[in-house]
Design a protein around this motif. Structure first.
Motif, PDB file in Angstrom:
ATOM      1  N   GLU A  46      14.659   1.216   2.461  1.00  0.00           N
ATOM      2  CA  GLU A  46      13.252   1.534   2.705  1.00  0.00           C
ATOM      3  C   GLU A  46      12.416   1.428   1.428  1.00  0.00           C
ATOM      4  OE1 GLU A  46      11.381   4.757   5.533  1.00  0.00           O
ATOM      5  OE2 GLU A  46      11.741   5.674   3.568  1.00  0.00           O
ATOM      6  N   LYS A  47      12.939   1.923   0.328  1.00  0.00           N
ATOM      7  CA  LYS A  47      12.178   1.895  -0.931  1.00  0.00           C
ATOM      8  C   LYS A  47      11.896   0.466  -1.408  1.00  0.00           C
ATOM      9  CE  LYS A  47      12.279   3.481  -5.748  1.00  0.00           C
ATOM     10  NZ  LYS A  47      13.040   4.284  -6.744  1.00  0.00           N
ATOM     11  N   PRO A  48      12.923  -0.399  -1.593  1.00  0.00           N
ATOM     12  CA  PRO A  48      12.601  -1.772  -2.019  1.00  0.00           C
ATOM     13  C   PRO A  48      11.748  -2.531  -1.016  1.00  0.00           C
ATOM     14  CG  PRO A  48      14.945  -1.554  -1.490  1.00  0.00           C
ATOM     15  CD  PRO A  48      14.382  -0.177  -1.541  1.00  0.00           C
ATOM     16  N   LEU A  49      11.871  -2.209   0.264  1.00  0.00           N
ATOM     17  CA  LEU A  49      10.999  -2.844   1.259  1.00  0.00           C
ATOM     18  C   LEU A  49       9.549  -2.455   1.022  1.00  0.00           C
ATOM     19  CD1 LEU A  49      13.074  -2.462   4.555  1.00  0.00           C
ATOM     20  CD2 LEU A  49      12.369  -4.625   3.510  1.00  0.00           C
ATOM     21  N   MET A  50       9.293  -1.168   0.810  1.00  0.00           N
ATOM     22  CA  MET A  50       7.923  -0.714   0.609  1.00  0.00           C
ATOM     23  C   MET A  50       7.331  -1.257  -0.683  1.00  0.00           C
ATOM     24  SD  MET A  50       7.837   3.198   2.051  1.00  0.00           S
ATOM     25  CE  MET A  50       7.912   3.499   3.826  1.00  0.00           C
ATOM     26  N   VAL A  51       8.172  -1.380  -1.714  1.00  0.00           N
ATOM     27  CA  VAL A  51       7.713  -1.993  -2.966  1.00  0.00           C
ATOM     28  C   VAL A  51       7.248  -3.420  -2.696  1.00  0.00           C
ATOM     29  CG1 VAL A  51       8.489  -2.876  -5.203  1.00  0.00           C
ATOM     30  CG2 VAL A  51       9.104  -0.550  -4.499  1.00  0.00           C
ATOM     31  N   LEU A  52       8.079  -4.188  -2.006  1.00  0.00           N
ATOM     32  CA  LEU A  52       7.750  -5.578  -1.690  1.00  0.00           C
ATOM     33  C   LEU A  52       6.502  -5.667  -0.825  1.00  0.00           C
ATOM     34  CD1 LEU A  52      10.329  -8.296  -0.643  1.00  0.00           C
ATOM     35  CD2 LEU A  52       8.146  -8.111   0.520  1.00  0.00           C
ATOM     36  N   TRP A  53       6.420  -4.822   0.190  1.00  0.00           N
ATOM     37  CA  TRP A  53       5.268  -4.868   1.112  1.00  0.00           C
ATOM     38  C   TRP A  53       3.962  -4.598   0.387  1.00  0.00           C
ATOM     39  CZ3 TRP A  53       8.100  -1.284   5.105  1.00  0.00           C
ATOM     40  CH2 TRP A  53       9.035  -2.045   5.826  1.00  0.00           C
ATOM     41  N   ASN A  54       3.966  -3.645  -0.554  1.00  0.00           N
ATOM     42  CA  ASN A  54       2.727  -3.349  -1.265  1.00  0.00           C
ATOM     43  C   ASN A  54       2.329  -4.490  -2.196  1.00  0.00           C
ATOM     44  OD1 ASN A  54       0.490  -1.712  -2.138  1.00  0.00           O
ATOM     45  ND2 ASN A  54       1.620  -1.316  -4.020  1.00  0.00           N
ATOM     46  N   ILE A  55       3.275  -5.007  -2.960  1.00  0.00           N
ATOM     47  CA  ILE A  55       2.958  -6.056  -3.928  1.00  0.00           C
ATOM     48  C   ILE A  55       2.550  -7.348  -3.226  1.00  0.00           C
ATOM     49  CG2 ILE A  55       3.829  -7.435  -5.850  1.00  0.00           C
ATOM     50  CD1 ILE A  55       3.402  -4.407  -6.401  1.00  0.00           C
ATOM     51  N   GLU A  56       3.208  -7.668  -2.135  1.00  0.00           N
ATOM     52  CA  GLU A  56       2.915  -8.903  -1.410  1.00  0.00           C
ATOM     53  C   GLU A  56       1.805  -8.740  -0.379  1.00  0.00           C
ATOM     54  OE1 GLU A  56       4.626 -12.213  -1.863  1.00  0.00           O
ATOM     55  OE2 GLU A  56       4.573 -11.030  -3.720  1.00  0.00           O
ATOM     56  N   GLY A  57       1.295  -7.511  -0.206  1.00  0.00           N
ATOM     57  CA  GLY A  57       0.175  -7.274   0.701  1.00  0.00           C
ATOM     58  C   GLY A  57       0.491  -7.528   2.168  1.00  0.00           C
ATOM     59  N   TYR A  58       1.629  -7.018   2.621  1.00  0.00           N
ATOM     60  CA  TYR A  58       2.032  -7.226   4.018  1.00  0.00           C
ATOM     61  C   TYR A  58       1.084  -6.504   4.974  1.00  0.00           C
ATOM     62  CZ  TYR A  58       6.527  -9.655   3.643  1.00  0.00           C
ATOM     63  OH  TYR A  58       7.505 -10.596   3.456  1.00  0.00           O
ATOM     64  N   SER A  59       0.807  -7.149   6.078  1.00  0.00           N
ATOM     65  CA  SER A  59       0.027  -6.516   7.139  1.00  0.00           C
ATOM     66  C   SER A  59       0.941  -5.617   7.968  1.00  0.00           C
ATOM     67  CB  SER A  59      -0.591  -7.578   8.052  1.00  0.00           C
ATOM     68  OG  SER A  59       0.424  -8.252   8.783  1.00  0.00           O
ATOM     69  N   THR A  60       0.336  -4.744   8.763  1.00  0.00           N
ATOM     70  CA  THR A  60       1.128  -3.873   9.640  1.00  0.00           C
ATOM     71  C   THR A  60       2.002  -4.706  10.575  1.00  0.00           C
ATOM     72  OG1 THR A  60      -0.533  -2.124   9.556  1.00  0.00           O
ATOM     73  CG2 THR A  60       0.990  -2.091  11.417  1.00  0.00           C
ATOM     74  N   LYS A  61       1.452  -5.771  11.125  1.00  0.00           N
ATOM     75  CA  LYS A  61       2.202  -6.629  12.036  1.00  0.00           C
ATOM     76  C   LYS A  61       3.424  -7.231  11.359  1.00  0.00           C
ATOM     77  CE  LYS A  61       1.588 -10.574  15.167  1.00  0.00           C
ATOM     78  NZ  LYS A  61       0.626 -11.584  15.690  1.00  0.00           N
ATOM     79  N   GLN A  62       3.274  -7.679  10.122  1.00  0.00           N
ATOM     80  CA  GLN A  62       4.396  -8.269   9.386  1.00  0.00           C
ATOM     81  C   GLN A  62       5.481  -7.229   9.106  1.00  0.00           C
ATOM     82  OE1 GLN A  62       1.869  -9.811   6.185  1.00  0.00           O
ATOM     83  NE2 GLN A  62       2.686 -11.863   6.569  1.00  0.00           N
ATOM     84  N   MET A  63       5.065  -6.022   8.724  1.00  0.00           N
ATOM     85  CA  MET A  63       6.036  -4.961   8.454  1.00  0.00           C
ATOM     86  C   MET A  63       6.791  -4.573   9.717  1.00  0.00           C
ATOM     87  SD  MET A  63       4.168  -2.423   5.686  1.00  0.00           S
ATOM     88  CE  MET A  63       2.580  -2.309   6.530  1.00  0.00           C
ATOM     89  N   VAL A  64       6.082  -4.457  10.828  1.00  0.00           N
ATOM     90  CA  VAL A  64       6.710  -4.065  12.089  1.00  0.00           C
ATOM     91  C   VAL A  64       7.765  -5.085  12.503  1.00  0.00           C
ATOM     92  CG1 VAL A  64       6.311  -3.781  14.571  1.00  0.00           C
ATOM     93  CG2 VAL A  64       4.792  -2.656  12.925  1.00  0.00           C
TER      94      VAL A  64
END
Length: 264
Positions: free
Chosen positions: A88-106
């Motif tokens: 979960e932690k490395p995923l959230m790091v990546l999502w913030n830096i790469e600017g993932y949308s909610t749809k992409q994260m889901v």
């Protein structure tokens, strides 16, 4: 004839197929990262996914003495669940830096949670399935100390990626690890309003972890700015943002004590 979903049993290889789908999806996402960012956004996640893959393959393919076979398989499943949750932690790091949308994260986290559900059903004593969460952008942007730490997180990553690669395993790693820890600790702290003393204790610990990480960033930041020869203004802009964050977190600690200190 179709079988009711509630009556289905797990096939011997269903958990392998599910993880293979997740593994390939994750590999594609990591492979699409800019090469210079892979060290900070993809490496930890890659290592964890390979560790999980090894354990999941061993459940079906590993050799176990007959008298301990069941116990060892259960241990492997439990270990796989724990390591999946730790992504979960490395995923959230990546999502913030790469600017993932909610749809992409889901789309991504659904594959993780599907595998967690399957593995949990394979346990002799299934527990309440834990889930990997996505970033709630609306909640983050509506709280000042959260929006500030997320912006600071992006700034630090953006600066470190320009650092000479010879510092990747020393000062750069130290700085990245600290800002990642501060960001993730505050995500966990802000994920739930405490309703019990134990939940308040966990929130307080997460906020304390974030404060400690931010304090420890001071010296590696000075080294970093000396190496890169940035202007004093650039350094002041970042240290000012860190100081603002610390002030908000100290204020939050005091207000939390008033709000939640009497919980039982």
């Amino acid at each position: 004839m179709a079988v009711l979903r509630s009556k289905r049993t797990l096939s011997q290889f269903e958990f392998e197929h599910s993880f293979s789908t997740l593994y390939q999806f994750t590999s594609n996402k990591i492979g699409a990262l800019p090469k210079r960012r892979h060290q900070w956004l993809g490496l930890e996640l890659s290592v964890k996914m390979n560790n999980i893959f090894d354990k999941i393959m061993e459940v079906n393919e590993g050799y176990f003495p007959r008298e301990t076979k069941k116990e060892q398989k259960q241990n492997l499943i439990n270990s796989s669940i724990k390591e999946l949750l730790s992504t979960e932690k490395p995923l959230m790091v990546l999502w913030n830096i790469e600017g993932y949308s909610t749809k992409q994260m889901v789309a991504w986290v659904t594959l993780f949670n599907n595998e967690l559900d399957i593995l949990n059903k394979m346990l002799d004593e299934p527990c309440d399935a834990q889930r990997i969460q996505i970033l709630d952008w609306r909640a983050i942007m509506s709280v000042k100390f959260m929006s500030n730490i997320f912006e600071l997180h992006r700034i630090i990553h953006g600066k470190v990626v320009r650092m000479p690669s010879k510092f990747d395993n020393t000062h750069s790693s130290l700085l990245i690890n600290l800002i990642d820890e501060a960001m993730y600790s505050l995500v966990k702290a802000n994920s739930k309003i405490p309703k019990t003393a134990e939940e308040y204790k966990k929130r307080r610990e997460n906020i304390s972890n974030a404060i400690s990480a931010l304090h420890k960033m001071q010296r590696p930041l000075i080294f970093f700015f000396n190496v890169m020869q940035y202007s004093e203004k650039t350094l002041e802009d970042i240290t000012k943002r860190i100081d603002e964050e610390l002030k908000m977190l100290y204020a939050l600690t005091r207000s939390d004590k008033e709000r939640f200190g009497a919980l039982k």
